[in-house]
Design a protein around this motif. Structure first.
Motif, PDB file in Angstrom:
ATOM      1  N   LEU A 197      74.505  26.528 -45.758  1.00 53.37           N
ATOM      2  CA  LEU A 197      74.051  25.421 -47.044  1.00 53.37           C
ATOM      3  C   LEU A 197      75.734  24.791 -47.098  1.00 53.37           C
ATOM      4  CD1 LEU A 197      73.775  24.684 -50.227  1.00 53.37           C
ATOM      5  CD2 LEU A 197      75.234  26.855 -50.310  1.00 53.37           C
ATOM      6  N   TYR A 198      75.437  23.381 -46.925  1.00 55.35           N
ATOM      7  CA  TYR A 198      76.370  22.205 -46.767  1.00 55.35           C
ATOM      8  C   TYR A 198      77.554  22.216 -47.421  1.00 55.35           C
ATOM      9  CZ  TYR A 198      78.720  17.985 -44.724  1.00 55.35           C
ATOM     10  OH  TYR A 198      79.719  17.587 -44.589  1.00 55.35           O
ATOM     11  N   ILE A 199      78.365  22.355 -47.876  1.00 56.89           N
ATOM     12  CA  ILE A 199      79.488  22.225 -48.454  1.00 56.89           C
ATOM     13  C   ILE A 199      80.382  21.270 -48.210  1.00 56.89           C
ATOM     14  CG2 ILE A 199      80.338  22.677 -50.765  1.00 56.89           C
ATOM     15  CD1 ILE A 199      79.494  25.107 -50.438  1.00 56.89           C
ATOM     16  N   ASP A 200      80.188  19.707 -48.918  1.00 55.39           N
ATOM     17  CA  ASP A 200      82.164  18.740 -48.844  1.00 55.39           C
ATOM     18  C   ASP A 200      82.754  19.313 -50.216  1.00 55.39           C
ATOM     19  OD1 ASP A 200      84.052  16.726 -49.090  1.00 55.39           O
ATOM     20  OD2 ASP A 200      82.677  15.570 -48.238  1.00 55.39           O
ATOM     21  N   SER A 201      83.874  19.518 -49.748  1.00 55.56           N
ATOM     22  CA  SER A 201      84.587  20.517 -50.969  1.00 55.56           C
ATOM     23  C   SER A 201      85.490  18.907 -51.281  1.00 55.56           C
ATOM     24  CB  SER A 201      85.737  21.227 -50.464  1.00 55.56           C
ATOM     25  OG  SER A 201      86.448  21.028 -49.604  1.00 55.56           O
ATOM     26  N   SER A 202      85.583  17.807 -50.782  1.00 56.84           N
ATOM     27  CA  SER A 202      86.522  16.451 -50.845  1.00 56.84           C
ATOM     28  C   SER A 202      86.694  16.583 -52.565  1.00 56.84           C
ATOM     29  CB  SER A 202      86.016  15.664 -50.550  1.00 56.84           C
ATOM     30  OG  SER A 202      85.945  15.424 -49.264  1.00 56.84           O
ATOM     31  N   ASP A 203      85.895  16.447 -53.093  1.00 65.28           N
ATOM     32  CA  ASP A 203      86.186  16.134 -54.662  1.00 65.28           C
ATOM     33  C   ASP A 203      85.768  17.246 -55.888  1.00 65.28           C
ATOM     34  OD1 ASP A 203      87.039  13.778 -54.428  1.00 65.28           O
ATOM     35  OD2 ASP A 203      84.174  13.057 -53.276  1.00 65.28           O
ATOM     36  N   LEU A 204      85.894  18.616 -54.862  1.00 64.26           N
ATOM     37  CA  LEU A 204      85.396  19.574 -55.755  1.00 64.26           C
ATOM     38  C   LEU A 204      86.770  21.153 -56.192  1.00 64.26           C
ATOM     39  CD1 LEU A 204      81.947  20.834 -54.272  1.00 64.26           C
ATOM     40  CD2 LEU A 204      81.784  19.643 -56.320  1.00 64.26           C
ATOM     41  N   ASP A 205      86.667  21.258 -56.948  1.00 67.43           N
ATOM     42  CA  ASP A 205      87.834  22.192 -57.115  1.00 67.43           C
ATOM     43  C   ASP A 205      86.812  23.624 -56.831  1.00 67.43           C
ATOM     44  OD1 ASP A 205      86.229  23.892 -59.276  1.00 67.43           O
ATOM     45  OD2 ASP A 205      87.836  22.271 -60.655  1.00 67.43           O
ATOM     46  N   ILE A 206      88.287  24.261 -56.565  1.00 72.66           N
ATOM     47  CA  ILE A 206      88.489  25.834 -55.488  1.00 72.66           C
ATOM     48  C   ILE A 206      86.934  26.656 -56.223  1.00 72.66           C
ATOM     49  CG2 ILE A 206      90.232  27.084 -56.590  1.00 72.66           C
ATOM     50  CD1 ILE A 206      89.576  26.320 -52.901  1.00 72.66           C
ATOM     51  N   GLU A 207      87.106  26.613 -57.780  1.00 69.61           N
ATOM     52  CA  GLU A 207      86.025  27.906 -58.966  1.00 69.61           C
ATOM     53  C   GLU A 207      84.886  26.506 -58.690  1.00 69.61           C
ATOM     54  OE1 GLU A 207      85.910  30.230 -60.379  1.00 69.61           O
ATOM     55  OE2 GLU A 207      87.954  30.346 -59.600  1.00 69.61           O
ATOM     56  N   ARG A 212      79.451  27.908 -55.788  1.00 74.65           N
ATOM     57  CA  ARG A 212      78.064  27.860 -55.384  1.00 74.65           C
ATOM     58  C   ARG A 212      77.753  28.208 -54.420  1.00 74.65           C
ATOM     59  NH1 ARG A 212      78.383  21.237 -54.207  1.00 74.65           N
ATOM     60  NH2 ARG A 212      78.456  20.083 -56.060  1.00 74.65           N
ATOM     61  N   VAL A 213      79.196  29.070 -53.619  1.00 76.46           N
ATOM     62  CA  VAL A 213      79.047  29.903 -52.513  1.00 76.46           C
ATOM     63  C   VAL A 213      78.215  30.577 -53.158  1.00 76.46           C
ATOM     64  CG1 VAL A 213      79.938  31.682 -50.876  1.00 76.46           C
ATOM     65  CG2 VAL A 213      80.715  29.149 -50.629  1.00 76.46           C
ATOM     66  N   MET A 214      78.629  31.675 -54.162  1.00 77.47           N
ATOM     67  CA  MET A 214      78.124  32.793 -55.309  1.00 77.47           C
ATOM     68  C   MET A 214      76.635  32.744 -55.748  1.00 77.47           C
ATOM     69  SD  MET A 214      81.241  35.624 -55.308  1.00 77.47           S
ATOM     70  CE  MET A 214      79.975  36.531 -56.428  1.00 77.47           C
ATOM     71  N   ASN A 215      76.698  31.355 -55.957  1.00 73.02           N
ATOM     72  CA  ASN A 215      74.842  31.128 -56.415  1.00 73.02           C
ATOM     73  C   ASN A 215      73.955  31.149 -54.993  1.00 73.02           C
ATOM     74  OD1 ASN A 215      74.096  30.501 -58.666  1.00 73.02           O
ATOM     75  ND2 ASN A 215      74.816  28.429 -58.497  1.00 73.02           N
ATOM     76  N   LEU A 216      74.507  31.265 -53.035  1.00 69.25           N
ATOM     77  CA  LEU A 216      73.237  31.157 -52.242  1.00 69.25           C
ATOM     78  C   LEU A 216      73.052  32.777 -52.296  1.00 69.25           C
ATOM     79  CD1 LEU A 216      72.688  30.205 -49.925  1.00 69.25           C
ATOM     80  CD2 LEU A 216      74.979  30.871 -48.857  1.00 69.25           C
TER      81      LEU A 216
END
Ligand code: DC
Length: 218
Positions: A197-207, A212-216
């Motif tokens: 699962l590819y996640i770009d966290s540039s515009d996301l906060d840590i929560e 997203r990871v917990m959903n996976l």
């Protein structure tokens, strides 16, 4: 019974450590910070005054060093009985880790130490080659990244908070150099596993990233 593994790979400063530790705590799984194993070896090598291209000596040190981890809010790393957690976060150690990590012989010495972390009830493994080399059969894989300017800024703030000296321009340059070295090396380069699962966290906060990871997994 196969022990479930969640791998979180990505470049330096993408937030892998914070996200992996939080997810491991929520799942009550073990946590492997593979970068700290490379950093601990780099520190031991620097402290012994061994040259960073003396592969045989680096492997010898890697084979005998004794590492212990304690995972609380922060990770505590003991190298041969001494708490080296703070020394591991410096840029000097990080750069040396990236240099020695390019040697296949060194990676081979550290492979077994990393695999040993796969214990019930499960493992969250954070690094560069967790999903591609160390745990290719992992049930869950994530690739977490962010732009280099954003990652440099995060690393800068982290270092300042921990009371270290830091220079943002230098950190940005070092992060870019390290990205190149980590992704161009011949063995186990930083790559995006096909099934991740590819996640770009540039515009996301840590929560948001944690969610997203917990959903996976859940
Ligand atoms: O994630 P980190 O910044 O603590 O990692 C330090 C260095 O260790 C990184 O530049 C490359 C190396 N490393 C690696 O080659 N493979 C891993 N699985 C983890 C880290």
């Amino acid at each position: 019974m196969t022990v479930p593994v969640l791998t979180i790979d990505g470049p330096s400063g993408a937030g892998k450590g914070t996200v992996s530790r939080a997810v491991a705590r929520r799942l009550d799984w073990h946590y492997l910070d593979s970068g700290s194993i490379y950093r601990a070896l780099a520190l031991a090598v620097l402290q012994e005054g061994v040259a960073l291209d003396d592969v045989a000596s680096i492997c010898r040190i890697g084979g005998v060093m004794k590492l212990e981890f304690e995972c609380g809010e922060e990770l505590t790393v003991m190298l041969d009985g001494r708490d080296v957690s703070r020394q591991l976060t410096t840029e000097i150690t990080g750069n040396a880790a990236s240099i020695i990590a390019a040697y296949p012989e060194v990676r081979q010495v550290l492979l077994k130490k990393q695999k040993a972390f796969q214990q019930l009830p499960g493992l969250v493994a954070d690094g560069r080659d967790m999903g591609s080399v160390v745990f290719p059969d992992a049930r869950f894989k994530v690739y977490l990244t962010a732009g280099s300017a954003e990652r440099a800024l995060r690393r800068y703030k982290q270092l300042i908070e921990k009371g270290n000296d830091a220079n943002l321009i230098q950190i940005t340059r070092e992060i870019e150099e390290r990205d190149l070295r980590d992704s161009r090396r011949a063995v186990a380069p930083l790559t995006i596993p096909q099934d991740a699962l590819y996640i770009d966290s540039s515009d996301l906060d840590i929560e948001q990233v944690i969610a997203r990871v917990m959903n996976l997994v859940c």
